[in-house]
Design an enzyme around this catalytic site. Structure first.
Site, PDB file in Angstrom:
ATOM      1  N   PHE A 258       0.818  -1.222   0.000  1.00 14.67           N
ATOM      2  CA  PHE A 258       0.000   0.000   0.000  1.00 14.67           C
ATOM      3  C   PHE A 258       0.849   1.269   0.000  1.00 14.67           C
ATOM      4  CE2 PHE A 258      -2.440  -3.202   2.546  1.00 14.67           C
ATOM      5  CZ  PHE A 258      -3.281  -3.582   1.516  1.00 14.67           C
ATOM      6  N   ILE A 484       2.461  -7.603  -5.004  1.00  9.32           N
ATOM      7  CA  ILE A 484       2.203  -7.245  -3.606  1.00  9.32           C
ATOM      8  C   ILE A 484       0.836  -7.753  -3.147  1.00  9.32           C
ATOM      9  CG2 ILE A 484       3.765  -5.299  -3.645  1.00  9.32           C
ATOM     10  CD1 ILE A 484       1.369  -3.420  -3.918  1.00  9.32           C
ATOM     11  N   LEU A 648      -7.316  -6.394 -17.565  1.00  2.00           N
ATOM     12  CA  LEU A 648      -6.407  -7.502 -17.884  1.00  2.00           C
ATOM     13  C   LEU A 648      -6.884  -8.819 -17.285  1.00  2.00           C
ATOM     14  CD1 LEU A 648      -3.057  -5.586 -17.339  1.00  2.00           C
ATOM     15  CD2 LEU A 648      -4.207  -6.078 -19.505  1.00  2.00           C
ATOM     16  N   GLY A 722      -5.343   0.024  -9.515  1.00  2.00           N
ATOM     17  CA  GLY A 722      -5.124  -0.492  -8.165  1.00  2.00           C
ATOM     18  C   GLY A 722      -5.551   0.470  -7.074  1.00  2.00           C
ATOM     19  N   GLU A 723      -5.594   1.746  -7.381  1.00  2.06           N
ATOM     20  CA  GLU A 723      -5.922   2.722  -6.357  1.00  2.06           C
ATOM     21  C   GLU A 723      -7.265   3.393  -6.604  1.00  2.06           C
ATOM     22  OE1 GLU A 723      -2.090   4.461  -7.206  1.00  2.06           O
ATOM     23  OE2 GLU A 723      -1.608   4.425  -5.082  1.00  2.06           O
TER      24      GLU A 723
END
Ligand SMILES: Cc1cc2nc3c(=O)[nH]c(=O)nc-3n(C[C@H](O)[C@H](O)[C@H](O)COP(=O)(O)OP(=O)(O)OC[C@H]3O[C@@H](n4cnc5c(N)ncnc54)[C@H](O)[C@@H]3O)c2cc1C
Ligand code: SF4
Lengths: 764, 328
Positions: A258, A484, A648, A722-723
């Site tokens: 993160f 991650i 994706l 991702g964010e």
């Protein structure tokens, strides 16, 4: 539930329909993880490892006058006690602002190099022992005497002392101004001028920061939990004063980052130093409590949002001022108002970032730096404006949809914000929302609906990849990229399999070793696009090399095949009407296998980034129930509709958005690290007291991806996401709380004590 | 964590004696509280006597028609017991509102009663805390005290007792059975088990050193409807800001009997007898509930961060009584 909408006519749906890319494939590393065979940093086993335990400072600012470690040294099993008096020499920390942006990642970060204490719980000693238990027990026996100096910690009372930094994080301009904001805002017929506060927050990845350092001669191998290996390599090399080539970073599995694992922390530096002193491997991990002071945080902020509009609902002026706390010894300015420069149209605009130094450790990049706190405030202000205009919040946003990037003046690559909002409204049943607050009741509960927009820039980081195919048709790709927990192994497998026309099972992706080709790692939502594009190029290059050999090699069944575009599919290669098995072909033409590399340049250096404004977009919807007696806020439903280019992997992408939405719940309703200004410490420094949403807080969540392909972004057509789930989702919840209760809490998180004074006398 | 020696007790009396003979010895049961405190060196026992395998894990009927709960009965087993669920539903609700499934699987009945406060300053050895280090001061008084007590506290300590289970047991008039180091048994009313801090907040219970809890007995279930209501900052896995354990028995539209205990507001589970007097005989109306709530919080003192607990507790009491009455 996840869905891909299929309506968009200009989409490349026919191309993507049968593609491996986009498929909701389960994580290729999932079985390893659920069976405990994925090795995390602290779990790497070597012979003779010793264990370090860090003792942190009991004060926030001052000087160590005396350290007595005699008793600790007598504890059976203790091998070494390191303090500033005997730690190996390290460079000075250096200036608060690095000359260039990237240097913040690579600068030396010395630990135990001075008697000064700069923040509470800063390491003052490392005890190394044969066991973790002995080291920890011995650390408890070290006596430290301090000379304490008064520190400063308060933000809201010190806004007048704020200064303007030279740039924000990621190198954006500190301020921006277009037109005449003051004049236009003064003249606006409808205005909002609201000040919001957001608290300190902590990343709290499940896996703590941990390192095993193993020296061999003058080279060190670092097994750690890192998002960006190149940063770790450079940062540690600078700290140790050795060339980068002598540092190898290994980080195959990461239990969440993160943004808290972008730079080296005390665990890595101290493990490396102690292992060198002791000439044996040393493991050091931060405890959960230590992570609060030593592994980054999101700083406290005050934000003033000023919106001026005409009665027609068109914005004439947008102002977003941000004051943030920053460490005094290392500046960090979250780019909190930067998204405001691209989100809505208005002729007169002003954004500013100001910093107030406090005696804390540096703030770090925390998931969606900028948008997370910024949109929490700004998208609430939009809701406030919609109410003043008597307009639906979606309609307000549609009326202010820009035709080009409002401050850069360049076209958008793709921007489906309006479509996201409309699709979301339809699916969520937005028409059931009553615009007048406190009108929907179910028994003792007040029900509210809220929405907010989401925007997040699409970055691309420089990345390279190497891919090789062997004579049995097995493909191995190497990148120093990290997974991650986002699914990188999986999407890279899909990209390689798709590009080379082989099954996923034939692909092996090797990540997390600084010896592999360099990437930008995981951060800023750029991982998938950057590493994915590099791998895509590497696979294209590999196909070219295969075809070169296939066309010219005597042993090749495709020898002399014409210039027609070869097709790699189903483990076979076809040129014109000739088709051969790929494994067979490689076996004949290159028994030792063939390899190739590919790379992409950093986004800001590309023409497409200069000529297009590239962002991912979304719309978040939330329904909450508020207990009208106690003020308890509970989520009921959330929906996010996302336009982020080509998806994706619909499953891992959905997981990213779900995680982001959950962060939105945390930011809106519960996450707050309390700083005690008397002692300068974070009070609630564990997971019992620092509340993140638990399963019971999440309830029903839905994610919908609009079909989209952004050909300006990269060869994959994908954009970072991702964010994105964090951006604005908290504001949607806060707006729902307002709709439920009629109470606008501008100090986050919205806990029940802040609602209580405004709730009606109990309705019994 | 400092080194310690360890033994597994063979029987209750041996356990009590083993602790009694060493001033720095402690019982360890599930360890879910004690081990955390030991890691942080808030507790530094030099010897642990493991009582987790003693055969105190049964729930038995008492001749009076109540239940006798062994000290080692796990919180999850107690919550799931059909007799508890049907006859003492508030106890089951309170247990299930506490901690997490994993912790409840380890946590014992006695350990739950004797768990220590979650005050963040108590948990941090660098902070003044009269409970941890008598005479050092109380960092919470002027500090972050959002979670702290509004009733029963003192200038020396404003910590709350965090247990949910104990609040329900208090409303149910539970009795705590103990064995003394000399083998004698005694019974303590649950209301007398925990002590108020006054000037000695480090003395938390009426138990002597080496005195071991063996069981908790519940008298026959009181007539009326039982409700346990926990108000907290998130939906699960959070300590109570305020909790309410209420038993209400109705007769027509009057209240015939009432029990009320509140949690999260005081250094011990807080029985509110005055509020019960207000309720008994009153009409089951909002005004009676309000009066009871006012009475329960009479004398409450906020310390800044926890001021909101006073109105919150009143609101929670009114709501819980109303809910109890609806179903009674
Ligand atoms: C993250 C977290 C969240 C939690 N949330 C809640 C919550 O919401 N509500 C709630 O009520 N609780 C909560 N708890 C506390 C939990 O209920 C207690 O930790 C548990 O009940 C303690 O039981 P144990 O058997 O593990 O006790 P131990 O840790 O073994 O012992 C606790 C204390 O009791 C003493 N002791 C144990 N047995 C005996 C005995 N028979 N006689 C004399 N002394 C004895 C021990 O010496 C020790 O001092 C939470 C705990 C954690 C860690
Ligand atoms: S409230 Fe009690 S436990 Fe908390 S710091 Fe004060 S004395 Fe210690």
């Amino acid at each position: 539930m996840t869905e891909m909408t299929t309506s968009s006519p200009e989409s490349r749906s026919s191309e993507t329909r049968n593609s491996l890319i986009g498929r909701p494939i389960g994580r290729v590393d999932g079985p390893l993880k659920v069976t405990g065979r994925a090795t995390y940093a602290y779990e790497h086993a070597v012979n003779e490892a010793a264990y370090g335990y860090i003792l942190g400072a009991a004060i926030a600012k001052g000087r160590i006058v005396e350290i007595d470690s005699a008793e600790a040294e007598r504890v059976p099993g203790v091998l070494h006690v390191m303090t500033y008096r005997n730690a190996p020499a390290q460079p000075e920390f250096g200036p608060a602002v690095t000359p260039t942006v990237p240097e913040v990642f690579t600068r030396a970060r010395p630990v135990l190099n001075s008697s000064r204490v700069r923040f509470y719980d800063e390491p003052v000693a490392l005890v190394v022992a044969e066991t973790f238990e002995a080291a920890r027990a011995a650390a408890g026996l070290i006596r430290v005497r301090y000379e304490e100096e008064g520190g400063v910690f308060d933000l809201p009372a010190r806004l007048a002392d704020a200064y303007a930094p030279g740039r924000t994080n990621a190198g954006f301009e500190t301020d921006s101004a277009t037109g005449d904001f003051d004049g236009a805002f003064a003249a606006a017929s409808v205005k909002v001028d609201a000040t919001y506060r957001t608290p300190y927050e902590h990343h709290n990845p499940m896996e703590p920061h941990a390192t095993l350092a193993v020296w061999s001669g003058d080279e060190v191998t670092i097994y750690t939990s890192a998002q960006t290996l190149a940063n770790f390599q450079a940062g540690l090399a600078s700290t140790l004063g050795i060339p980068r080539e002598r540092v190898r970073i290994v980080s195959p599995f990461i239990g969440g980052g993160f943004g808290a694992k972008l730079i080296v922390h005390a665990d890595t530096v101290l493990a490396a130093l102690a292992a060198r002193v002791l000439r044996r491997p040393v493991k050091v991990a931060l405890t959960r409590q230590q992570m609060f002071a030593n592994a980054g945080h999101r700083a406290e902020m005050v934000q003033q949002v000023r919106l001026g509009a005409g009665r027609d609902g068109r914005l004439t002026s947008i102002g977003h001022d941000v004051w943030s706390a920053t460490s005094g010894f290392e500046e960090f300015c979250e780019q909190t108002a930067v998204f405001t420069r691209s989100l809505y149209a208005a002729p007169n605009r002003l954004t500013r970032h100001r910093l107030v130094p406090v005696d804390l450790n540096r703030g770090e990049w925390m998931r969606s730096p900028g948008e997370a706190p910024g949109m929490l405030a700004f998208e609430c202000a939009m809701d406030e404006l919609a109410e003043r205009l008597d307009l639906d919040p979606i309609e307000l946003r549609i009326r202010n949809e820009p035709t080009e990037d409002p401050e850069r003046g360049v076209p958008f690559s793709t921007r489906n914000l309006v479509a996201c909002m409309q699709e979301g409204a339809r699916r969520f049943g937005w028409e059931r929302r009553n615009p007048t607050p406190r009108r929907i009741r179910e028994g003792r509960r007040l029900i509210g609906y809220g929405m907010a927009a989401a925007i997040r820039p699409n970055y691309i980081g420089a990345a390279a990849a190497k891919v090789a195919i062997d004579a049995t048709g097995r493909v191995t790709a190497h990148l120093d990229m990290t997974d991650i927990g986002t699914g990188t192994y999986t999407i890279l497998s899909q990209i390689a399999a798709e590009s080379l026309g082989v099954p996923i099972a034939a692909i092996k992706i090797e990540l997390g070793d600084s010896r592999f080709p360099r990437t930008a790692g995981s951060g800023g939502s750029w991982g998938a696009s950057s590493a994915g594009s590099a791998l895509h190029h590497a696979c294209s290059a590999l196909k070219e090399r295969i075809m070169e050999a296939a066309r010219s090699d005597d042993r090749s069944p495709l020898r002399g095949a014409d210039a027609a575009e070869p097709i790699f599919v189903g483990g076979e290669v076809s040129v014109g009407n000739r088709t051969v098995s790929l494994a067979d072909l490689i076996g004949r033409i290159a028994p030792d296998g063939i390899e190739a590399t590919g790379s992409v340049a950093a986004g800001r250096n590309t023409e497409s980034y200069r000529t297009y404004s590239q962002h991912s977009y979304g719309a978040h919807f939330a329904e909450v129930a508020v207990d009208s007696d106690t003020g308890e806020i509970r989520m009921r439903r959330m929906l996010s509709v996302i336009g982020a280019g080509r998806i994706l992997n619909a499953k891992t992408a959905r997981s990213q958005i779900l995680g982001g939405m959950t962060w939105g719940i945390g930011a809106a309703l519960m996450e707050e690290t309390v700083l005690d200004p008397r002692y300068g410490h974070f009070v609630n420094h564990d997971l019992a007291e620092y509340h993140v949403p638990v399963n019971g807080d999440v309830m029903e969540m839905e994610v919908v991806f609009l079909e989209e392909y952004d050909d300006k972004a990269n060869p994959l057509g994908a954009k970072g996401l991702g964010e994105l789930g964090v951006c604005g989702s908290g504001a949607a919840i806060a707006n729902a709380v307002y709709n439920a209760t009629g109470l606008r809490v501008r100090e986050f998180p919205i806990t029940l004590d802040k609602l209580l004074p405004g709730l009606p006398a109990s309705a019994i | 964590m400092q080194p310690f020696t360890y033994e597994r007790a063979g029987n209750v009396q041996a356990a009590a004696a083993a602790v009694a003979t060493r001033p720095e010895a402690k019982f360890i049961s599930g360890g879910t509280n004690l081990l955390d405190l030991m890691k942080l060196e808030i507790e530094r026992p030099t010897h642990l006597v493991d009582i987790s395998r003693l055969p105190l894990d049964r729930i038995e009927e008492t001749p009076e028609g109540g239940l006798r709960i062994g000290a080692q009965v796990r919180n999850s087993d107690l919550a799931a017991d059909p007799r508890v669920r049907s006859r003492y539903p508030m106890l089951s609700q309170a247990l299930l509102a506490g901690a997490s499934g994993q912790i409840r699987n380890k946590a014992s009945t006695a350990g739950n009663l004797l768990q220590r406060t979650r005050c963040s300053y108590f948990y941090n050895r660098n902070m003044p805390c009269n409970k941890r280090e008598p005479g050092s001061g109380c960092a919470a008084l002027e500090g972050f005290n959002r979670m702290h007590a509004v009733l029963g506290a003192s200038e020396a300590c404003i910590a709350v007792h965090p247990s949910d289970m104990a609040v329900a047991m208090t409303a149910l008039d539970a009795q705590v059975e103990t064995t003394l180091p000399d083998g004698k048994a005694r019974t303590i009313a649950i209301g007398d088990l925990h002590r108020l801090p006054d000037s000695t907040p480090h003395v938390e219970t009426a138990l002597g050193h080496g005195e071991m809890i063996t069981a908790v007995t519940l008298p026959p279930s009181p007539p009326g409807r039982q409700v346990y209501r926990k108000v907290r900052d998130r939906a699960s896995y959070a300590f109570a800001l305020v909790s309410v354990a209420a038993v209400v028995e109705k007769s027509g539209d009057r209240i015939r009997g009432a029990r009320l205990a509140i949690g999260g507001v005081a250094p011990k589970p807080w029985r509110t007898r005055e509020a019960e007097y207000v309720l008994v005989g009153a009409a089951d109306s909002g005004s009676a509930f309000s009066e009871a709530a006012e009475s329960a919080l009479a004398g409450a003192v906020g310390r800044g961060g926890n001021d909101f607990k006073i109105p919150l507790a009143k609101r929670a009491i009114r709501q819980t009584l109303a809910v109890a009455v609806e179903g009674a």
